[in-house]
Write a protein that holds these residues in place. Sequence first.
Motif, PDB file in Angstrom:
ATOM      1  N   LYS A   1       5.799  77.399  19.514  1.00 48.49           N
ATOM      2  CA  LYS A   1       4.775  77.494  18.484  1.00 48.49           C
ATOM      3  C   LYS A   1       4.153  76.126  18.254  1.00 48.49           C
ATOM      4  O   LYS A   1       4.776  75.102  18.535  1.00 48.49           O
ATOM      5  N   LEU A   2       2.956  76.134  17.706  1.00 49.26           N
ATOM      6  CA  LEU A   2       2.262  74.881  17.406  1.00 49.26           C
ATOM      7  C   LEU A   2       2.554  74.508  15.959  1.00 49.26           C
ATOM      8  O   LEU A   2       1.679  74.582  15.084  1.00 49.26           O
ATOM      9  N   ILE A   3       3.811  74.122  15.715  1.00 48.04           N
ATOM     10  CA  ILE A   3       4.251  73.814  14.359  1.00 48.04           C
ATOM     11  C   ILE A   3       5.148  72.575  14.388  1.00 48.04           C
ATOM     12  O   ILE A   3       5.483  72.066  15.456  1.00 48.04           O
ATOM     13  N   ASN A   4       5.521  72.112  13.191  1.00 50.65           N
ATOM     14  CA  ASN A   4       6.562  71.096  13.087  1.00 50.65           C
ATOM     15  C   ASN A   4       7.833  71.842  12.682  1.00 50.65           C
ATOM     16  O   ASN A   4       8.241  72.748  13.387  1.00 50.65           O
TER      17      ASN A   4
ATOM     18  N   VAL B   1       6.007  83.453   5.349  1.00 51.97           N
ATOM     19  CA  VAL B   1       5.544  84.328   6.427  1.00 51.97           C
ATOM     20  C   VAL B   1       6.174  85.715   6.274  1.00 51.97           C
ATOM     21  O   VAL B   1       7.394  85.850   6.200  1.00 51.97           O
TER      22      VAL B   1
ATOM     23  N   GLU C   1       1.980  73.060   5.302  1.00 48.67           N
ATOM     24  CA  GLU C   1       1.082  72.302   6.178  1.00 48.67           C
ATOM     25  C   GLU C   1      -0.176  73.094   6.516  1.00 48.67           C
ATOM     26  O   GLU C   1      -1.277  72.532   6.591  1.00 48.67           O
ATOM     27  N   ALA C   2      -0.010  74.391   6.724  1.00 53.45           N
ATOM     28  CA  ALA C   2      -1.184  75.218   7.031  1.00 53.45           C
ATOM     29  C   ALA C   2      -2.111  75.295   5.817  1.00 53.45           C
ATOM     30  O   ALA C   2      -3.342  75.242   5.961  1.00 53.45           O
TER      31      ALA C   2
ATOM     32  N   GLU D   1      -3.541  85.622   8.523  1.00 57.62           N
ATOM     33  CA  GLU D   1      -4.796  84.907   8.342  1.00 57.62           C
ATOM     34  C   GLU D   1      -5.895  85.450   9.269  1.00 57.62           C
ATOM     35  O   GLU D   1      -5.596  85.780  10.410  1.00 57.62           O
TER      36      GLU D   1
ATOM     37  N   ASN E   1      -4.757  69.940   9.920  1.00 56.76           N
ATOM     38  CA  ASN E   1      -4.173  68.979   8.982  1.00 56.76           C
ATOM     39  C   ASN E   1      -3.658  67.756   9.737  1.00 56.76           C
ATOM     40  O   ASN E   1      -3.921  66.609   9.359  1.00 56.76           O
TER      41      ASN E   1
ATOM     42  N   PRO F   1      -2.373  81.790  16.564  1.00 56.77           N
ATOM     43  CA  PRO F   1      -2.651  82.249  15.191  1.00 56.77           C
ATOM     44  C   PRO F   1      -3.441  81.207  14.400  1.00 56.77           C
ATOM     45  O   PRO F   1      -3.221  80.003  14.563  1.00 56.77           O
TER      46      PRO F   1
ATOM     47  N   THR G   1      -2.468  73.002   3.527  1.00 60.32           N
ATOM     48  CA  THR G   1      -3.162  71.706   3.427  1.00 60.32           C
ATOM     49  C   THR G   1      -4.318  71.649   4.411  1.00 60.32           C
ATOM     50  O   THR G   1      -5.427  71.218   4.079  1.00 60.32           O
ATOM     51  N   GLY G   2      -4.070  72.110   5.629  1.00 62.81           N
ATOM     52  CA  GLY G   2      -5.142  72.124   6.630  1.00 62.81           C
ATOM     53  C   GLY G   2      -6.282  73.012   6.221  1.00 62.81           C
ATOM     54  O   GLY G   2      -7.460  72.683   6.398  1.00 62.81           O
ATOM     55  N   MET G   3      -5.939  74.154   5.643  1.00 68.94           N
ATOM     56  CA  MET G   3      -6.974  75.083   5.204  1.00 68.94           C
ATOM     57  C   MET G   3      -7.830  74.463   4.109  1.00 68.94           C
ATOM     58  O   MET G   3      -9.062  74.591   4.105  1.00 68.94           O
TER      59      MET G   3
ATOM     60  N   PRO H   1       8.344  82.221  12.466  1.00 67.06           N
ATOM     61  CA  PRO H   1       8.875  80.870  12.763  1.00 67.06           C
ATOM     62  C   PRO H   1      10.319  80.667  12.323  1.00 67.06           C
ATOM     63  O   PRO H   1      11.124  80.131  13.082  1.00 67.06           O
TER      64      PRO H   1
ATOM     65  N   ALA I   1       3.890  69.890  16.639  1.00 68.57           N
ATOM     66  CA  ALA I   1       2.438  69.868  16.442  1.00 68.57           C
ATOM     67  C   ALA I   1       1.974  68.432  16.209  1.00 68.57           C
ATOM     68  O   ALA I   1       0.945  68.001  16.734  1.00 68.57           O
TER      69      ALA I   1
ATOM     70  N   GLY J   1       0.792  84.709   7.462  1.00 74.59           N
ATOM     71  CA  GLY J   1       0.891  85.160   8.850  1.00 74.59           C
ATOM     72  C   GLY J   1      -0.153  86.188   9.210  1.00 74.59           C
ATOM     73  O   GLY J   1      -0.189  86.667  10.349  1.00 74.59           O
TER      74      GLY J   1
ATOM     75  N   MET K   1      -3.111  80.447  11.374  1.00 75.01           N
ATOM     76  CA  MET K   1      -2.181  79.656  10.568  1.00 75.01           C
ATOM     77  C   MET K   1      -1.809  78.368  11.298  1.00 75.01           C
ATOM     78  O   MET K   1      -1.779  77.287  10.694  1.00 75.01           O
ATOM     79  N   GLU K   2      -1.539  78.471  12.592  1.00 75.98           N
ATOM     80  CA  GLU K   2      -1.183  77.277  13.369  1.00 75.98           C
ATOM     81  C   GLU K   2      -2.388  76.361  13.547  1.00 75.98           C
ATOM     82  O   GLU K   2      -2.245  75.131  13.562  1.00 75.98           O
TER      83      GLU K   2
ATOM     84  N   TYR L   1      -4.799  75.863  11.417  1.00 74.34           N
ATOM     85  CA  TYR L   1      -4.954  75.096  10.175  1.00 74.34           C
ATOM     86  C   TYR L   1      -3.909  73.980  10.099  1.00 74.34           C
ATOM     87  O   TYR L   1      -4.199  72.864   9.675  1.00 74.34           O
ATOM     88  N   LEU L   2      -2.697  74.311  10.496  1.00 72.55           N
ATOM     89  CA  LEU L   2      -1.633  73.298  10.499  1.00 72.55           C
ATOM     90  C   LEU L   2      -2.015  72.138  11.435  1.00 72.55           C
ATOM     91  O   LEU L   2      -1.861  70.958  11.089  1.00 72.55           O
TER      92      LEU L   2
ATOM     93  N   VAL M   1       5.823  75.182   7.619  1.00 70.02           N
ATOM     94  CA  VAL M   1       4.614  75.813   8.178  1.00 70.02           C
ATOM     95  C   VAL M   1       3.594  76.153   7.101  1.00 70.02           C
ATOM     96  O   VAL M   1       2.415  75.804   7.207  1.00 70.02           O
TER      97      VAL M   1
ATOM     98  N   LEU N   1       0.457  87.079  13.114  1.00 67.92           N
ATOM     99  CA  LEU N   1       0.758  85.873  13.903  1.00 67.92           C
ATOM    100  C   LEU N   1       0.120  85.999  15.284  1.00 67.92           C
ATOM    101  O   LEU N   1      -1.071  86.260  15.367  1.00 67.92           O
TER     102      LEU N   1
ATOM    103  N   LEU O   1       0.554  76.552  25.655  1.00 68.60           N
ATOM    104  CA  LEU O   1       1.954  76.985  25.584  1.00 68.60           C
ATOM    105  C   LEU O   1       2.240  78.064  26.622  1.00 68.60           C
ATOM    106  O   LEU O   1       3.369  78.205  27.089  1.00 68.60           O
TER     107      LEU O   1
END
Lengths: 333, 333
Positions: free
Chosen positions: B3-6, B78, B14-15, B58, A275, A266, B17-19, B198, A232, B56, A268-269, A271-272, B11, B300, A192
């Motif tokens: 950001k690396l998000i949807n 967050v 999804e984070a 983590e 997923n 971060p 779930t990934g965790m 975010p 993402a 935020g 947090m991102e 982990y997202l 956020v 973050l 980014l």
Amino acid sequence: MKKLINAPDDVIEEALTGMELAHSDILKVHRNPNFITRSSKTRKGKVAVISGGGSGHEPLHGGFVGLGMLDAACPGAVFTSPTPDQMEEATKAVDGGAGVLHIVKNYSGDVMNFEMAADLCGEAGISVESVIIDDDVAVKDSLYTEGRRGVGCTVFAEKIAGAAAERGDDLKKTAEFCRRVNEVGRSMGMALTSCTVPSAGKPTFEIGADEIEMGVGIHGEPGRERMKQKTAHEYVQMMGEAVVSDIPYKNGDELIVLLNGMGGTPLMELYLLYNEFEQFCKAKGLKIVRRLVGNYITSLEMQGFSISAVKADEKLLALWDAPVHTAGLRWGI
Amino acid sequence: MKKLINAPDDVIEEALTGMELAHSDILKVHRNPNFITRSSKTRKGKVAVISGGGSGHEPLHGGFVGLGMLDAACPGAVFTSPTPDQMEEATKAVDGGAGVLHIVKNYSGDVMNFEMAADLCGEAGISVESVIIDDDVAVKDSLYTEGRRGVGCTVFAEKIAGAAAERGDDLKKTAEFCRRVNEVGRSMGMALTSCTVPSAGKPTFEIGADEIEMGVGIHGEPGRERMKQKTAHEYVQMMGEAVVSDIPYKNGDELIVLLNGMGGTPLMELYLLYNEFEQFCKAKGLKIVRRLVGNYITSLEMQGFSISAVKADEKLLALWDAPVHTAGLRWGI
């Protein structure tokens, strides 16, 4: 340039001192030339495993020196290959009589300097095997590199070859495991933002407020495409496809995965994103059986991430699961 | 905003779930309301230890759920306090009959919501003790806070109280260790850059290209002073003095130290800063006997760092050294 440093010329020396103070139970920093070894000497008859490269990718490589992983690491200046005398002295310092494996990321300077060191050590009677890691599927040739760049699978190679050496495999077998990781391991990254090399004082590349660099290298080298920012989900679909289709994979394959932050992203991102990659693999019939999520091979403060995956088998998994005790990776101890 | 998000609204879900996918051997995510517990039930008769706060930061707090540390963590949106029902349900889920310790960072929303949850659990017959962490020496009152803010010493509190509970200390004793950490622990942070929430879509604060915020809070709250940028040495002298003089310390004291990155700071710089803090302590006659260097309580993608120090004694060190197995901290196992 805003950085948490003193003089740009002193960054490496001061960071190495801090690293040694923080982890004196695990590692020792040698000076003139600079290299990092374990705090204890190599066990007689154990193959030693060495890596190295430019600094700025921490914890790689110094953070992976310790039981079950590397015996030594050679840190160059930021984003600059270490010199042959660093690898030569490190090799001589950690040889336990059973030979030394050099794990080399595929950058022209690294390859040349490791090769010179291997020749000099060979003349001194030390057996050296070299394995070149070239796992980055983003581009074929690049700034600093002929062929593919060496990136995230280096972490897998260091863990797996390190575990093989630790349990007593000979040099040939240890090198074979390392080559196997490179054969069935692939990576791709994106950014980014740029990073700023301290001695340069300005960003390595310019990038628009709504743009990203897809396929970026770990020194900020150009990737496949400069594109408008996406979600993402879209990044992971693109990068995931590029990585797994190149392995290649078949339905039911098992993977060890690294969802890696570039240094400024971060958790947090990450982990997202992890997923997203799990969902991607599930849809492809791929099963992630081991994973790391975090900053393992970085590019200073760059924001971005990379995906690395290696096709797992019983032998690689046994080596992956073996105990490790380093500053950057620790389990079983 | 890059950001690396949807979608910004997704956020946290999804984070989480990934965790959970990344660490299913260690933890489990519960929904509606959201809380994270260990993957195994609380041992009968063991005190449970809970913390929570806005997301935020983590790996704090979810990354510290696991053997030897937390039994549960409650992630809010967050930078937003979790709701009382999250802490109530988490407390009920992990109570093993010996009571539950709530570790609360000193922010008005957190304190109020944890208190409501404690009252509700008390009515349901669960013994709850609460310890408020207010270790930030930067400012007295702040945005979101009356009194001092709770920051890096929370990591020490969670590790040490978690170890006390794990070895079988009762609720009163576990809470006492937690209070002790807060009594002899202090922190201070600084930032080079802002972070971007975010859902806000723009930086939390504006800062000049040559300015830093000394004493910044973990949500980007103002600190002591906006100043022109300085060297790593100067930052550590200022922050080190503020932290250790407030403990207070005497010659020969031993410290457990956290040299913490705010999320966007390269590890190379954190090691360099750690070296500065070791030299600072040496000059003061203070001895660092244990330390963490890395991202443990973040904001973050903020670039910056914080120093936390707790005065060590034999009892606290034994608890610090006890085995821990969480996503963010692991040793002895």
